[in-house]
Design a protein around this motif. Structure first.
Motif, PDB file in Angstrom:
ATOM      1  N   ALA A   1      -6.884   1.991   5.696  1.00 17.15           N
ATOM      2  CA  ALA A   1      -6.923   1.709   4.263  1.00 17.15           C
ATOM      3  C   ALA A   1      -6.279   0.366   3.951  1.00 17.15           C
ATOM      4  CB  ALA A   1      -6.213   2.825   3.508  1.00 17.15           C
ATOM      5  N   LEU A   2      -5.195   0.051   4.635  1.00 21.49           N
ATOM      6  CA  LEU A   2      -4.492  -1.202   4.384  1.00 21.49           C
ATOM      7  C   LEU A   2      -5.335  -2.405   4.807  1.00 21.49           C
ATOM      8  CD1 LEU A   2      -1.853  -2.470   3.430  1.00 21.49           C
ATOM      9  CD2 LEU A   2      -0.998  -2.269   5.764  1.00 21.49           C
TER      10      LEU A   2
ATOM     11  N   LEU B   1      -8.075  -3.176   2.317  1.00 26.48           N
ATOM     12  CA  LEU B   1      -7.536  -3.822   1.121  1.00 26.48           C
ATOM     13  C   LEU B   1      -7.261  -5.302   1.368  1.00 26.48           C
ATOM     14  CD1 LEU B   1      -6.311  -3.702  -1.746  1.00 26.48           C
ATOM     15  CD2 LEU B   1      -4.143  -3.043  -0.673  1.00 26.48           C
TER      16      LEU B   1
ATOM     17  N   THR C   1     -10.871  -7.378   2.399  1.00 28.80           N
ATOM     18  CA  THR C   1     -11.900  -7.531   1.367  1.00 28.80           C
ATOM     19  C   THR C   1     -11.375  -8.216   0.112  1.00 28.80           C
ATOM     20  OG1 THR C   1     -11.418  -5.273   0.619  1.00 28.80           O
ATOM     21  CG2 THR C   1     -13.230  -5.565   2.164  1.00 28.80           C
ATOM     22  N   ALA C   2     -10.189  -7.826  -0.354  1.00 31.45           N
ATOM     23  CA  ALA C   2      -9.651  -8.434  -1.576  1.00 31.45           C
ATOM     24  C   ALA C   2      -9.362  -9.914  -1.372  1.00 31.45           C
ATOM     25  CB  ALA C   2      -8.391  -7.700  -2.022  1.00 31.45           C
TER      26      ALA C   2
ATOM     27  N   TYR D   1     -13.990   2.925  -2.016  1.00 29.15           N
ATOM     28  CA  TYR D   1     -12.764   2.137  -1.896  1.00 29.15           C
ATOM     29  C   TYR D   1     -13.068   0.641  -1.784  1.00 29.15           C
ATOM     30  CZ  TYR D   1      -8.252   0.638   0.023  1.00 29.15           C
ATOM     31  OH  TYR D   1      -7.060   0.008   0.254  1.00 29.15           O
TER      32      TYR D   1
ATOM     33  N   CYS E   1     -13.701  -0.891  -5.019  1.00 30.60           N
ATOM     34  CA  CYS E   1     -12.436  -1.181  -5.710  1.00 30.60           C
ATOM     35  C   CYS E   1     -11.811  -2.483  -5.211  1.00 30.60           C
ATOM     36  CB  CYS E   1     -11.455  -0.031  -5.511  1.00 30.60           C
ATOM     37  SG  CYS E   1     -11.954   1.541  -6.250  1.00 30.60           S
ATOM     38  N   THR E   2     -11.751  -2.666  -3.894  1.00 32.89           N
ATOM     39  CA  THR E   2     -11.082  -3.845  -3.347  1.00 32.89           C
ATOM     40  C   THR E   2     -11.876  -5.120  -3.601  1.00 32.89           C
ATOM     41  OG1 THR E   2     -12.099  -3.412  -1.175  1.00 32.89           O
ATOM     42  CG2 THR E   2      -9.914  -2.497  -1.585  1.00 32.89           C
TER      43      THR E   2
ATOM     44  N   LEU F   1      -1.207  -7.000  -3.732  1.00 31.34           N
ATOM     45  CA  LEU F   1      -1.181  -6.405  -2.398  1.00 31.34           C
ATOM     46  C   LEU F   1       0.185  -5.848  -2.030  1.00 31.34           C
ATOM     47  CD1 LEU F   1      -3.409  -8.984  -0.469  1.00 31.34           C
ATOM     48  CD2 LEU F   1      -4.068  -6.919  -1.719  1.00 31.34           C
TER      49      LEU F   1
ATOM     50  N   MET G   1       1.074  -2.721  -4.014  1.00 27.22           N
ATOM     51  CA  MET G   1       0.220  -1.610  -3.611  1.00 27.22           C
ATOM     52  C   MET G   1       0.679  -1.015  -2.286  1.00 27.22           C
ATOM     53  SD  MET G   1      -3.672  -2.683  -4.617  1.00 27.22           S
ATOM     54  CE  MET G   1      -4.191  -2.801  -6.332  1.00 27.22           C
TER      55      MET G   1
ATOM     56  N   SER H   1       2.194   2.852  -2.738  1.00 30.50           N
ATOM     57  CA  SER H   1       1.029   3.724  -2.557  1.00 30.50           C
ATOM     58  C   SER H   1       1.328   4.967  -1.742  1.00 30.50           C
ATOM     59  CB  SER H   1      -0.093   2.935  -1.875  1.00 30.50           C
ATOM     60  OG  SER H   1       0.315   2.525  -0.578  1.00 30.50           O
TER      61      SER H   1
ATOM     62  N   LEU I   1      -5.134   2.304  -3.473  1.00 37.54           N
ATOM     63  CA  LEU I   1      -4.708   2.599  -2.105  1.00 37.54           C
ATOM     64  C   LEU I   1      -4.084   3.979  -2.010  1.00 37.54           C
ATOM     65  CD1 LEU I   1      -4.317   1.663   0.810  1.00 37.54           C
ATOM     66  CD2 LEU I   1      -2.197   0.530   0.092  1.00 37.54           C
TER      67      LEU I   1
END
Length: 377
Positions: free
Chosen positions: A189-190, A193, A196-197, A271, A274-275, A301, A304, A308, A330
């Motif tokens: 998940a990290l 994030l 992509t972000a 997800y 979202c990112t 970041l 989060m 999270s 997240l």
């Protein structure tokens, strides 16, 4: 020294002339220090406990009351059957379940040996280990008190009838309490994030710096086509990362994968929306790549990651900060990915997190597109 002094002064002048950069460099670290100073704690307290009390005797209620009175535990519910505790552990509503068998009170009263069972959610191995230590100590102290009371009451009879409590501990989902089983799914998940972000924000801002974004605006491309064309490549990269990280986690680190791969990919899509939306929004409030990178790091970041539940349990944070964590995507994806990997649960239990991701992605994309129209018009 003169040249160094002039260079330092020039940097201060440039910082003063850019209020946004000043806010990123000065204000953001102060906000993070204030929030994380309260939230970043490894203490385990108020552990949610569900009790399966099949005895319903004064002795069992006394034991439950001791758990509830402890600052380390909070009894969230009492059920009558061990089968009823499954949903509490699967959903993460309870970390520990205490099973009290039928005849517990009678056995304690007669001084006979009695067995209790503690079932723990081993997804978070560190917190579970500490919580089990608390539970063992509490039950051990309670058993000593019972033994002392029984010994005193039976002194006149010339024999001891102190009961012995046989505590049996069983850990679900992660029996060996391996910390990597908890951390590695969270790394997935990290990574999504961060990759992509950051990439989405930097790519769009780079077009602004080079002046090519204005050239794209005069082409026949529609606005949604331009945005989708910029974001889709990073969505593809994200799904490649999902597959690679999952493969490494399962085959190299031997993390158990008990759920559905299709569900993991479907929720990863939510997800990633979202990112990518977050990256697009960052690009609308940034004029340079440096500004985009610092905005993403300090304002999005880093908070989060810390808030999270990736590192610190949300339950240990102050109530106000716990409410703030509901605005962090997240948080929801960590529950999903760890639930799929370790618990093997499906959409019937994960739908609240999936719905939250869908809502969060729709809101941030709408906000980013609305701002991009103003900035790119």
């Amino acid at each position: 020294m003169q040249r160094l002094r002039r260079l330092v002064w020039k940097e201060f002048l440039e910082l003063r002339q850019n209020p946004r950069l000043f806010g990123i460099v000065i204000v953001a670290p102060i906000i993070q220090l204030t929030m994380l100073g309260y939230a970043a704690t490894t203490d385990v307290k108020d552990v949610p406990v569900v009790v399966a009390d099949a005895d319903r005797s004064p002795a069992s209620r006394n034991l439950i009351a001791r758990f509830d009175a402890s600052r380390n535990f909070t009894v969230i519910d009492t059920v009558t059957s061990v089968r009823d505790i499954d949903r509490y552990l699967q959903r993460g509503d309870a970390w520990i379940a205490l099973a009290i068998p039928t005849g517990y009170g009678a056995s304690v009263q007669q001084g006979q040996s009695v067995a209790l069972q503690v079932i723990a959610d081993g997804s978070d191995s560190n917190s579970t280990t500490v919580a089990l230590g608390y539970a063992t100590a509490l039950i051990g102290e309670y058993a000593s008190l019972i033994a002392a009371d029984a010994a005193g009451a039976s002194t006149a009879a010339g024999r001891s009838t102190a009961p012995a409590i046989d505590l049996r501990i069983r850990v679900w989902f992660n029996p060996q309490l391996e910390s990597r089983f908890f951390m590695i799914p969270g790394v997935l998940a990290l990574l999504l994030l961060l990759v992509t972000a950051n990439l989405a924000a930097m790519a769009i801002v780079r077009e602004k710096e080079l002046g090519t974004l204005e050239q794209l605006n005069v082409t026949p491309l529609r606005r949604w086509e331009l945005i989708a064309g910029k974001l889709l490549p990073y969505g593809v990269i994200a799904f490649i990362d999902v597959l690679l990280v999952t493969a490494v986690a399962v085959f190299w680190f031997e993390v158990p994968f008990r759920g559905s791969l299709l569900l993991l990919l479907a929720t990863s899509l939510l997800y990633v929306v979202c990112t990518l939306g977050l990256g697009l929004f960052i690009s609308t409030v940034s004029d340079t790549q440096q500004q985009a990178m610092m905005t993403a790091t300090f304002f999005f970041l880093t908070p989060m990651i810390y808030l999270s539940g990736f590192i610190f349990p949300i339950e240990n944070m102050p109530r106000v900060i716990q409410y703030a964590t509901y605005a962090i995507p997240l948080r929801y994806f960590l529950v999903i990915v760890r639930g799929i990997f370790l618990k093997g649960i499906g959409l019937d239990l994960l739908w609240p997190q999936a719905a939250a991701l869908a809502a969060w992605g729709a809101v941030v994309l709408a906000l980013a597109v609305a701002r991009s129209r103003k900035r790119m018009a």
